[in-house]
Each structure stands twice: as C-alpha cells, then as structure tokens.
Design a protein around this motif. Structure first.
Motif, PDB file in Angstrom:
ATOM      1  N   UNK A  12       0.823  -1.214   0.000  1.00 24.51           N
ATOM      2  CA  UNK A  12       0.000   0.000   0.000  1.00 24.51           C
ATOM      3  C   UNK A  12       0.861   1.270   0.000  1.00 24.51           C
ATOM      4  N   UNK A  13       1.742   1.406  -0.987  1.00 28.51           N
ATOM      5  CA  UNK A  13       2.521   2.649  -1.086  1.00 28.51           C
ATOM      6  C   UNK A  13       1.571   3.818  -1.310  1.00 28.51           C
ATOM      7  N   UNK A  14       1.802   4.926  -0.606  1.00 32.51           N
ATOM      8  CA  UNK A  14       0.802   5.998  -0.672  1.00 32.51           C
ATOM      9  C   UNK A  14       1.393   7.353  -0.291  1.00 32.51           C
ATOM     10  N   UNK A  15       0.669   8.369  -0.745  1.00 30.42           N
ATOM     11  CA  UNK A  15       0.981   9.756  -0.398  1.00 30.42           C
ATOM     12  C   UNK A  15      -0.204  10.311   0.374  1.00 30.42           C
ATOM     13  N   UNK A  16       0.090  10.989   1.457  1.00 30.20           N
ATOM     14  CA  UNK A  16      -0.961  11.696   2.203  1.00 30.20           C
ATOM     15  C   UNK A  16      -0.733  13.190   2.008  1.00 30.20           C
ATOM     16  N   UNK A  17      -1.764  13.872   1.577  1.00 27.48           N
ATOM     17  CA  UNK A  17      -1.656  15.316   1.343  1.00 27.48           C
ATOM     18  C   UNK A  17      -2.942  15.948   1.857  1.00 27.48           C
ATOM     19  N   UNK A  18      -2.831  16.769   2.884  1.00 24.34           N
ATOM     20  CA  UNK A  18      -4.028  17.260   3.555  1.00 24.34           C
ATOM     21  C   UNK A  18      -4.807  16.081   4.119  1.00 24.34           C
ATOM     22  N   UNK A  19      -6.087  16.050   3.815  1.00 25.77           N
ATOM     23  CA  UNK A  19      -6.923  14.957   4.307  1.00 25.77           C
ATOM     24  C   UNK A  19      -6.979  13.799   3.308  1.00 25.77           C
ATOM     25  N   UNK A  20      -6.311  13.958   2.177  1.00 25.96           N
ATOM     26  CA  UNK A  20      -6.399  12.942   1.125  1.00 25.96           C
ATOM     27  C   UNK A  20      -5.290  11.906   1.252  1.00 25.96           C
ATOM     28  N   UNK A  21      -5.630  10.663   0.994  1.00 27.98           N
ATOM     29  CA  UNK A  21      -4.632   9.597   0.898  1.00 27.98           C
ATOM     30  C   UNK A  21      -4.719   9.033  -0.517  1.00 27.98           C
ATOM     31  N   UNK A  22      -3.606   9.091  -1.241  1.00 26.93           N
ATOM     32  CA  UNK A  22      -3.585   8.650  -2.640  1.00 26.93           C
ATOM     33  C   UNK A  22      -2.699   7.430  -2.767  1.00 26.93           C
ATOM     34  N   UNK A  23      -3.283   6.318  -3.212  1.00 26.32           N
ATOM     35  CA  UNK A  23      -2.474   5.124  -3.448  1.00 26.32           C
ATOM     36  C   UNK A  23      -1.619   5.346  -4.693  1.00 26.32           C
ATOM     37  N   UNK A  24      -0.357   4.897  -4.638  1.00 25.74           N
ATOM     38  CA  UNK A  24       0.565   5.087  -5.752  1.00 25.74           C
ATOM     39  C   UNK A  24       0.496   3.914  -6.713  1.00 25.74           C
ATOM     40  N   UNK A  25       0.762   4.217  -7.972  1.00 22.34           N
ATOM     41  CA  UNK A  25       0.853   3.180  -9.002  1.00 22.34           C
ATOM     42  C   UNK A  25       2.232   2.521  -8.889  1.00 22.34           C
ATOM     43  N   UNK A  26       2.306   1.203  -8.650  1.00 23.03           N
ATOM     44  CA  UNK A  26       3.615   0.547  -8.615  1.00 23.03           C
ATOM     45  C   UNK A  26       4.119   0.274 -10.029  1.00 23.03           C
ATOM     46  N   UNK A  27       5.414   0.382 -10.202  1.00 18.09           N
ATOM     47  CA  UNK A  27       6.008   0.116 -11.517  1.00 18.09           C
ATOM     48  C   UNK A  27       7.369  -0.515 -11.240  1.00 18.09           C
ATOM     49  N   UNK A  28       7.657  -1.642 -11.811  1.00 16.74           N
ATOM     50  CA  UNK A  28       8.919  -2.299 -11.524  1.00 16.74           C
ATOM     51  C   UNK A  28       9.572  -2.793 -12.806  1.00 16.74           C
ATOM     52  N   UNK A  29      10.871  -3.018 -12.725  1.00 10.97           N
ATOM     53  CA  UNK A  29      11.576  -3.635 -13.841  1.00 10.97           C
ATOM     54  C   UNK A  29      12.730  -4.445 -13.282  1.00 10.97           C
ATOM     55  N   UNK A  30      13.233  -5.333 -14.098  1.00  4.06           N
ATOM     56  CA  UNK A  30      14.414  -6.116 -13.730  1.00  4.06           C
ATOM     57  C   UNK A  30      15.539  -5.716 -14.663  1.00  4.06           C
ATOM     58  N   UNK A  31      16.632  -5.239 -14.077  1.00  3.45           N
ATOM     59  CA  UNK A  31      17.749  -4.760 -14.893  1.00  3.45           C
ATOM     60  C   UNK A  31      18.248  -5.866 -15.818  1.00  3.45           C
ATOM     61  N   UNK A  32      18.436  -5.515 -17.077  1.00  2.66           N
ATOM     62  CA  UNK A  32      18.789  -6.511 -18.083  1.00  2.66           C
ATOM     63  C   UNK A  32      20.210  -6.995 -18.025  1.00  2.66           C
ATOM     64  N   UNK A  33      21.041  -6.350 -17.204  1.00  2.00           N
ATOM     65  CA  UNK A  33      22.437  -6.798 -17.100  1.00  2.00           C
ATOM     66  C   UNK A  33      22.678  -7.558 -15.799  1.00  2.00           C
ATOM     67  N   UNK A  34      22.322  -6.958 -14.654  1.00  2.00           N
ATOM     68  CA  UNK A  34      22.640  -7.678 -13.407  1.00  2.00           C
ATOM     69  C   UNK A  34      21.446  -8.412 -12.806  1.00  2.00           C
ATOM     70  N   UNK A  35      20.272  -8.258 -13.392  1.00  2.86           N
ATOM     71  CA  UNK A  35      19.127  -9.068 -12.972  1.00  2.86           C
ATOM     72  C   UNK A  35      18.446  -8.600 -11.706  1.00  2.86           C
TER      73      UNK A  35
END
Ligand SMILES: [Fe+2]
Length: 590
Positions: free
Chosen positions: A81-104
């Motif tokens: 549940x990665x998230x940002x809280x700003x004022x009274x709002x809680x915004x869930x973050x979009x996860x984005x991942x990758x695997x490095x093509x050289x060291x894995x």
C-alpha cells in the motif's frame, strides 16, 4: 548515516533526519569496493525481507503544473500500500517495476498523481507504506504549485549530474553541491538536461548507480519538480527497445499522446512560457550510447537470459521514432506560437547544435538538419543543453551558413549548416524574436574536466569568453582588434565503433568535421561546473514594452578535478559565484 571523511560535503542542516534515513546505506558516500559489496548484500536482504521504506523521492509536474504534480519514489523491496498523504487525502501510488537486463536486480518504484491543487500554493505531503521502516516518522516535505496565468517565476537548469559516490565511473562529489545549489536558489522547478547518472558506464551495477543518483537528488527533487530529458547515457543495454527502461520506470512525465513513445519527450506550460523537452538521441548522428569497448565481453547475469555482448557493440538508436518526435515537435511549436498567451518557447534537450567544446563532443548536424529549421520557423527563444561538461552561450542564431565547415581528415569543404548569428555584438540584451540562444549547461557534477574549447590552429583563434587572443586579428578601419571565433567540432555522420590496433578493443571516433564557431558568444574557461538561474518577467518592464527573462550563470571555480588551464588539482566546492548575467527580451503577445 555515519560521518565519513571521504564525504566531500559539509554537514547539511537542510537535510532532515527523515531524508537521511530515506537515503540509507552508502548512497551519498564515496564508497570503496568493500563497502559497495556490503551495501549490495544489505540491499538484497532488504529486498528479500520486503522493505517498503521510501527512498529516491522526487517530484515532476503533472499535466497542468498549476494544479497537478506527481510524487515518485523507490523502495528496496516491494512496498505494501505505497501511498501519499496530502491534507486529508490519501492517494495510493501506481507501482512500476523492472528487472535490470544486465545484473538481474529488480527495482520497485511508485508514482502518485496528485491533482485538484490550487495554483501558486504550498502543500505538505507524506510518503509511506505499510512496510515503511520509518512508518512511525515517515518522510515528509513540501512543494509549491505553479502560478496561474501570466506570472513571474524562477527556474534553474544544468545537465550531466552523476552521483557523489566516486566508486562509480564519472561520479564526483560536486554532484552533491550541485543539488544544494538548486536548493539555494529556491526555483519553482529545475530542468535536468540529460546524462543523469551514467549508469551505462557502470553496466553491472546500474540499479545501484541510479539509487545513489536518486538519493542525492532527493535533497532538492522532493521539494520542487526536477524535469529531466534523455541523454546518450540513459541508453542502456538490454533495458527496453531504446535502453530507456531505467529512466522511464523512475519518471512519470507529461503525456505526449504519441502511442509507443510516452515519457521520451513532452511539453508543459507555466505562465507565459511553453517548455518543450526533447530526446535528441532520436536525431543526432553521434553514437554515444552504451558501448562495450573490449577486450572483455559484457556478460549479463544468467537470470536475465540475455546473451553476452561482444566488444565493439554499441546501442545506436538514431531515428528510433521514425519521425514521430519531429512531427510532434512541429505540432507543439505551431500550437504554442498560435496561442496569444504564450510569449516564450524554451526547449530542453541533451545533445548540442552549438557547442565548441574541444575535449567533449561538440555539435551535431542531425539536430541542425531536423530541428533548427523548426526553431527558426516558430521562433524558439532558448535551447538548453548538456552533453559537454562546460558552459557556453551562443549569440541569437537564425538560418544557416552553407559550406562553412571542413572535414577534419581531409580539409574538404563540408556543409555543417553552421547556425548564422543575427548579431555578434555581446550587448547583454538579446531579442530572441530575431534568433534562438543556445546554452550548453553540461556543468552539473560529473567527473570530467572538459571546460576546454576549440581553437583554430591555422589562425590561432582564441577563447572569446576569457583568455586573450594569441594573435589578434586586425580589423579594417582602425577599430579595436577583432576577436576571431573559436572552432567547433561537428558530427556529420555516425561514429560507429571501429577496431583499434589492440586486439578486441574498439573505439568511437571524435567528430568528423569542424567549423569556425562564429555563433559562440561566451565560454567559461575557469571551471566546468555551474548552474543557470532564469527569472521570467512576463510584464513589460525596462525593455521598451517587451517581456524579458534574466539569465544568470553561477559557477563553482576550483571544482575541476584538474584545471585544464593550469594542471592544478581542484576539489568539490559549495561556492557558486556569478559568472555572467544577460537578458532575453521579446515583444509581449497580448
Ligand atoms: Fe552526453
């Protein structure tokens, strides 16, 4: 983070405890090989343990900088549940991942789009996750949205930043001071003109280099947007079709609405200024992306499934968009000049159309052929580059002088499309409705003493920005001796890898052509490090009813690892002093 005598910087009171904790490990220190290995072990353990502690926190503008912003970060392991809280709002973050093509290694990043903000307002925000190691005292910072309408604002710029971790190729301690310099000027935002961290030159540890870069930047980029563009060193083997996966995963940038090319180029609008960010890798002739020189092969980790990369292999991506970027550029510039609320058009890109660096790369005909005619047609005011690790300013240029270049090897005439200066009087005030000013700002923090500029051995031409001419040219009519121009190298064809006399070792040649750089107005020969600060004054003030931008270049004298003029060794320094100030003017549209 413990004190370390290798850390070139003083303690920084503006770095909060949370920021220090978020930086973690050895990210800001000059690491030894053993500390690097130990840090790698620690990272793997944290990843395996699911450590979702935010780090590398940075901001970029959303689609409308007056009302939206994006908070991005990474964590050692997958965050819950990665998230940002700003004022009274809680915004869930979009996860984005990758695997490095050289060291894995897998890299986890998160992006929270924050909209519905008020223009010109300051907001505090919190970044956290359920498995945030600092959950009891999570990271917090503040940012300011862009003003609405025709308002004054300040921005800053440089490129070629690298990291302060001198274990990495081309990293240098000045990159920490450079980040501090941004903060010291408190701009609304910063433009980072490509070659962010040179991970491609450290191919087996690319995620670690990016991590040190992100944690160094966080000192400023968590407080104000840092808007990047792609450089040649963002081109990495086995990381996506153009090698941009490391970059594209970490940054969320305004949408260019060109299918298949998101994040590679974009525009945004603040006040009366249209900013256009381009990827010149698409048009330059120069081959300067990832490269295996040999004699050793580059062998990706077995887990990646990627094949061994042989010596003499380079990742050359000229033309990758098939013209889509140039078509988008023309549409964007035309719409901008059609808009009566836009006065200024400022372009950011990494490689250069007007650089006379002697020890760096120089200029590239590809940009002159494909984009300078558009800059002329739509009156682009200012172009901000990196690539060469110095500071150089052109006179306003429009059109081209044909046949002004010559081939380095043979002396044969070459049409380098030399940009034509509309004035060669360095008055300090330039009307950019008459011509485009180019600034080379590759003066961020990377370790390369490249503030040397081209001279013409045939006529002994000097350095217009500083050193006196060795053989001043007499001028007709008894006026003071004219300072002849320096000389610029120009790539007019691809410098693909060639074998050397050493078996299995390859090289890429320097630029194939040269020209007298009559467009060059000012060069900083004292240091390769600095920051440009721009103050936009939208209302006509002191310049006859024209709108203006005041530009000041500050430089860090003494920071060159070796001063090319004297051979003296320098060291990173926090002292940025004024090098020059000039003003751009143009008529206000409405
Ligand atoms: Fe570069």
């Amino acid at each position: 983070m413990p004190a370390n005598s290798d850390d070139p910087r003083p303690s920084r009171s503006q770095v909060s405890r949370r920021q220090v904790l978020a930086a973690g490990g050895t990210g800001l220190l000059a690491a030894t090989a053993s500390t690097t290995r130990a840090a790698a072990r620690t990272r793997k353990a944290r990843a395996a343990g699911g450590d979702g502690t935010p780090e590398q926190i940075h901001l970029t503008w959303g689609e409308n900088p007056a009302t939206s912003i994006v908070v991005s970060w990474a964590s050692p392991g997958p965050a819950t549940r990665p998230r940002v809280r700003i004022g009274q709002r809680v915004l869930l973050a979009e996860p984005r991942q990758y695997t490095d093509g050289i060291n894995g290694e897998t890299v986890w990043t998160y992006h929270a789009r924050v909209g519905g903000l008020r223009p010109g307002a300051t907001y505090a925000y919190v970044v956290t996750a359920d498995n945030d190691g600092n959950a009891a005292d999570p990271f917090t910072a503040t940012f300011r949205t862009a003003p609405y309408g025709r308002a004054a604002f300040r921005f800053s710029s440089f490129g070629d930043l690298a990291t302060p971790n001198t274990a990495w190729v081309l990293s240098y301690g000045q990159s920490a001071y450079a980040v501090d310099a941004v903060e010291s000027f408190q701009p609304l935002f910063h433009l980072l003109n490509g070659d962010l961290c040179y991970a491609d030159l450290n191919p087996t540890v690319q995620p670690e280099v990016w991590r040190d870069f992100g944690n160094n930047n966080q000192t400023s980029a968590a407080n104000r947007p840092w808007m990047p563009c792609l450089g040649n060193h963002e081109v990495e083997f086995d990381n996506g079709p153009q090698g941009f996966t490391s970059y594209l995963t970490r940054y969320t940038l305004p949408d260019n609405h060109v299918p298949g090319f998101g994040g590679r180029w974009y525009s945004f609008r603040i006040g009366s200024v249209l900013f256009v960010s381009l990827d010149a890798d698409d048009v330059v002739y120069q081959d300067a992306g990832a490269f295996v020189t040999g004699p050793a092969v580059l062998t990706p980790a077995a887990s990646t499934g990627n094949a061994t990369i042989e010596p003499g292999t380079s990742f050359y991506i000229r033309g990758y968009s098939g013209g889509a970027q140039t078509a988008w550029l023309e549409r964007t510039l035309a719409a901008g000049r059609d808009d009566p609320s836009v006065d200024w058009i400022i372009v950011q890109m990494h490689q250069c159309a007007c650089s006379s660096s002697a020890t760096g790369n120089g200029s590239d005909l590809g940009i002159r052929q494909q984009w300078l005619p558009l800059f002329d047609r739509y009156q682009v005011d200012l172009v901000l580059n990196g690539h060469d690790h110095d500071y150089e300013r052109s006179f306003p240029v429009r059109g081209a002088d044909p046949g002004a270049g010559h081939e380095v090897a043979t002396g044969a005439v070459v049409n380098t499309l030399r940009p034509h200066p509309v004035t060669t009087t360095d008055s300090g005030v330039f009307d950019t409705s008459q011509g485009t000013v180019h600034l080379i700002l590759g003066c961020g923090g990377t370790d390369a003493p490249l503030d040397e500029y081209g001279t013409d051995a045939a006529d002994g031409s000097p350095f217009p920005g500083g050193r006196p001419p060795r053989t001043p040219h007499p001028s007709p009519g008894g006026s003071p001796p004219r300072t002849p121009p320096g000389q610029a190298k120009v790539f007019t064809r691809a410098n693909r890898p060639e074998p050397t006399s050493t078996p299995d070792v390859f090289t890429r040649a320097a630029a194939d052509a040269a020209e007298d750089a009559i467009w060059s107005a000012k060069r900083d020969t004292l240091t390769g490090y600095g920051i440009a600060v721009f103050d936009v004054h939208p209302d006509p003030e002191d310049f006859g009813g024209q709108t203006s931008i005041t530009v000041t270049q500050y430089h860090a004298v003494g920071a060159d690892p070796v001063n090319p003029a004297t051979g003296a060794k320098g060291a990173p320094t926090p002292d940025y002093t004024e090098f020059e100030t000039f003003t751009l003017v143009r008529p206000r549209r409405s």
